[in-house]
Design a protein around this motif. Structure first.
Motif, short mmCIF file in Angstrom:
data_model
loop_
_atom_site.label_atom_id
_atom_site.label_comp_id
_atom_site.label_asym_id
_atom_site.label_seq_id
_atom_site.Cartn_x
_atom_site.Cartn_y
_atom_site.Cartn_z
N PHE A 1 8.81 -9.21 47.91
CA PHE A 1 8.89 -10.44 48.36
C PHE A 1 8.13 -11.38 47.32
O PHE A 1 8.50 -12.68 46.93
CB PHE A 1 7.71 -10.46 49.59
N LEU A 2 7.10 -10.87 46.27
CA LEU A 2 6.24 -11.67 45.34
C LEU A 2 7.32 -11.99 44.27
O LEU A 2 7.46 -12.96 43.76
CB LEU A 2 5.29 -10.74 44.91
N TYR A 3 8.35 -10.94 44.05
CA TYR A 3 9.33 -11.13 43.04
C TYR A 3 10.20 -12.40 43.50
O TYR A 3 10.49 -13.42 42.54
CB TYR A 3 10.58 -10.08 42.85
N ARG A 4 10.64 -12.43 44.80
CA ARG A 4 11.74 -13.51 45.21
C ARG A 4 11.11 -14.84 45.38
O ARG A 4 11.81 -15.66 45.24
CB ARG A 4 12.08 -12.84 46.72
N ILE A 5 9.72 -14.88 45.58
CA ILE A 5 9.25 -16.16 45.51
C ILE A 5 8.60 -16.68 44.23
O ILE A 5 7.72 -17.32 43.93
CB ILE A 5 8.04 -16.36 46.74
N ASN A 6 8.79 -15.61 43.12
CA ASN A 6 8.39 -16.05 41.87
C ASN A 6 6.78 -16.15 41.56
O ASN A 6 6.49 -16.98 40.63
CB ASN A 6 8.92 -17.30 41.31
N ILE A 7 6.18 -15.32 42.09
CA ILE A 7 4.82 -15.27 41.84
C ILE A 7 4.10 -13.93 41.35
O ILE A 7 3.10 -13.68 41.00
CB ILE A 7 3.87 -15.86 43.18
N TYR A 8 4.99 -13.02 41.68
CA TYR A 8 4.61 -11.59 40.93
C TYR A 8 4.28 -11.56 39.52
O TYR A 8 3.05 -10.91 39.05
CB TYR A 8 5.73 -10.79 41.14
N ASP A 9 4.86 -12.44 38.67
CA ASP A 9 4.50 -12.15 37.20
C ASP A 9 3.34 -12.80 36.82
O ASP A 9 2.50 -12.31 36.20
CB ASP A 9 5.75 -12.81 36.48
N SER A 10 2.96 -13.92 37.59
CA SER A 10 1.47 -14.66 37.44
C SER A 10 0.48 -13.69 37.93
O SER A 10 -0.47 -13.66 37.28
CB SER A 10 1.48 -15.94 38.37
#
Length: 508
Positions: free
Chosen positions: A486-495
């Protein structure tokens, strides 16, 4: 057993290029490659020489042409030298080849040395006090010949890093523990004439391509490499439940019945390890035989002594892997070459290790944190130096962290691993092919990373869709996996991962 055969296994498949003959290695091969330099090579290291007019190539190891899988080393190298008018032409004509090799080029005044795409057959180099060049497969061979001592300050500093408390440590940048003996980084060659290392890749922009454009190109390369290996070698395949080996399994479809498939595991996990259970079930369904190799609990002391003499930084864990393969295949009439899925993460980005990070936030300290070397000032300094040149390459559409995995982790950790194995067996990594890497890197990042790894699924589906009927890398904690996806898909995993590496894990 190994003690009685020390002569066979000591420095096996290694070499030295020096300003004079090295006669301390007994019956090693001696070849004069120029007026001032001589090659000394172990009897089990193939050396292939190709000439055309005033042009010469020296191949140490083996090379595979995926478009001509029945060609041997001599045919491939002669074809390359016939087409190459300049030293740079050689690099161009080697780009679609695979193997584990070092090539010495002597064309006119050009005299250089480089290795396969991922540097899996290593080159260490040194310029002595007489301004002569020394190159070798291991740094301590040069050090022993010239009386160079270990730099204890560098050694102690690196050992502060948390990575060096694990079984999978590797050395940053192009340093060794010996002053002025350096490791040749992938994508570079060492110019023996001018005594300097030079980056030769990239030279042009990697323009984006679609998955549909990429597929036929990479399938032809991977399947041709494996077909060429089966044609020439008694091939074994180290398979797990991961993407890397599953993709290669699909690519092996045409010659699959001619390959020995195996998985290594500890005795305690033999009956529960997904890396054992999933390949066993999958290969049985495909009508292929699968063997399970149980790792020994302790490394034979005689083997350990030779390993650590052969590879200065030899790790016990890799020795256990090598011994279990030796024990399992020792009854084979022909020596085994083992196929591995290493190097895939150059193009299949693992953002757990290297989270997507804006260019301004990348620093030597950030790269050291990603490499688990935050507490080493030597590592931070080496990554800082590497990053200065790497940042200039973004104009070629190169992701710095993809290059970090290629040149730093694979070029050091991966290369050391294959050196540790060569005492027992030769290795093959089909992903160590520059043209394959280029095609894959040209596909947009979102298709070759978490959570879907869409490009890799498409590769498998295109050539052998049945390999996808079993789960790939099943999650130990499915709730955690869903949250991460889910975090990958909403683009906040990397941060989140970047902050975790820089501020929590770094100071923990």
């Amino acid at each position: 057993m190994f003690k009685e055969q020390t002569e066979k296994y000591l420095y096996r498949r290694q070499y030295v290029l020096a300003p004079h003959l090295i006669d301390s290695f007994g019956d090693w091969k001696h070849i004069q490659v120029s007026k001032d330099y001589f090659l000394t090579a172990h009897p089990d290291l193939p050396v292939t020489v190709a000439h055309c007019q005033n042009r010469s190539l020296y191949l140490l190891g083996y090379i595979i042409d995926p478009y001509n899988p029945c060609f041997d080393d001599t045919q491939i190298m002669q074809d390359v030298i016939d087409k190459s008018k300049t030293a740079d032409d050689v690099l161009l004509h080697i780009a679609d080849k695979c193997g584990r090799f070092v090539i010495i080029v002597k064309i006119g005044d050009n005299f250089r040395i480089f290795s396969d795409a991922c540097g899996l057959r290593q080159v260490f180099y040194h310029v002595d006090k007489q301004n002569s060049v020394w190159c070798s497969s291991q740094p301590h061979i040069i050090a022993e010949e010239l009386g160079i001592k270990i730099n204890e300050v560098v050694k102690c500093d690196l050992q502060k890093a948390s990575l060096f408390k694990t079984a999978e440590y590797w050395y940053p940048g192009n340093i060794t523990l010996f002053d002025n003996i350096f490791h040749l980084t992938p994508n570079h060659y060492f110019d023996i004439t001018f005594r300097k290392f030079i980056r030769y890749w990239p030279r042009e922009r990697l323009n984006p391509i679609s998955i549909s454009e990429c597929l036929p190109k990479v399938l032809a390369l991977l399947s041709g490499i494996i077909e060429g290996a089966v044609h020439r070698f008694n091939l074994a395949f180290a398979i797990s439940c991961g993407f890397d080996s599953r993709t290669l399994l699909a690519a092996s479809r045409k010659v699959a019945k001619n390959i020995h498939y195996f998985t290594q595991t500890a005795k305690i996990t033999k009956d529960s390890d997904p890396d054992v259970l999933i390949p066993s079930a999958l290969l049985k369904q495909l009508g292929l035989k699968h063997s399970v190799l149980v790792l020994p609990e302790k490394l034979d002391e005689d083997f350990k002594a030779i390993l650590q003499k052969n590879v200065f930084t030899g790790r016990v864990a890799k020795g256990l892997n090598a011994v279990s393969i030796y024990d399992h295949f020792k009854s084979e009439k022909k020596e085994i070459v083992v196929l591995y899925g290493n190097c895939s993460e150059i193009t299949k980005r693992d953002r757990f290790r290297f989270p997507k990070t804006p260019k301004p936030l990348l620093s030597g300290a950030a790269l050291a944190a990603m490499a688990q070397m935050s507490h080493s000032s030597v590592a931070i300094n080496e990554f800082t130096k590497w990053l200065i040149s790497a940042k200039k390459l973004t104009k070629y559409n190169i992701d710095i962290l993809d290059l970090m995995h290629w040149e730093q982790r694979v070029g050091n950790w991966g290369a050391m691993t294959f050196s540790e194995y060569e005492m027992v067996h030769e290795s093959l990594c089909p992903y160590s092919c520059r043209r394959y890497i280029e095609y894959m890197l040209r596909v947009p990042f979102k298709y070759r990373t978490q959570p879907e790894y869409k490009l890799h699924h498409e590769i498998m589906a295109a050539i052998w869709p049945e390999v996808l009927e079993y789960e790939i890398n099943p999650a130990k904690n499915r709730i955690k996996r869903r949250i991460e996806d889910f975090l990958y898909r909403i683009n906040i995993y990397d941060s989140i991962k970047f902050l975790h590496l820089m501020f929590y894990k770094r100071f923990k």
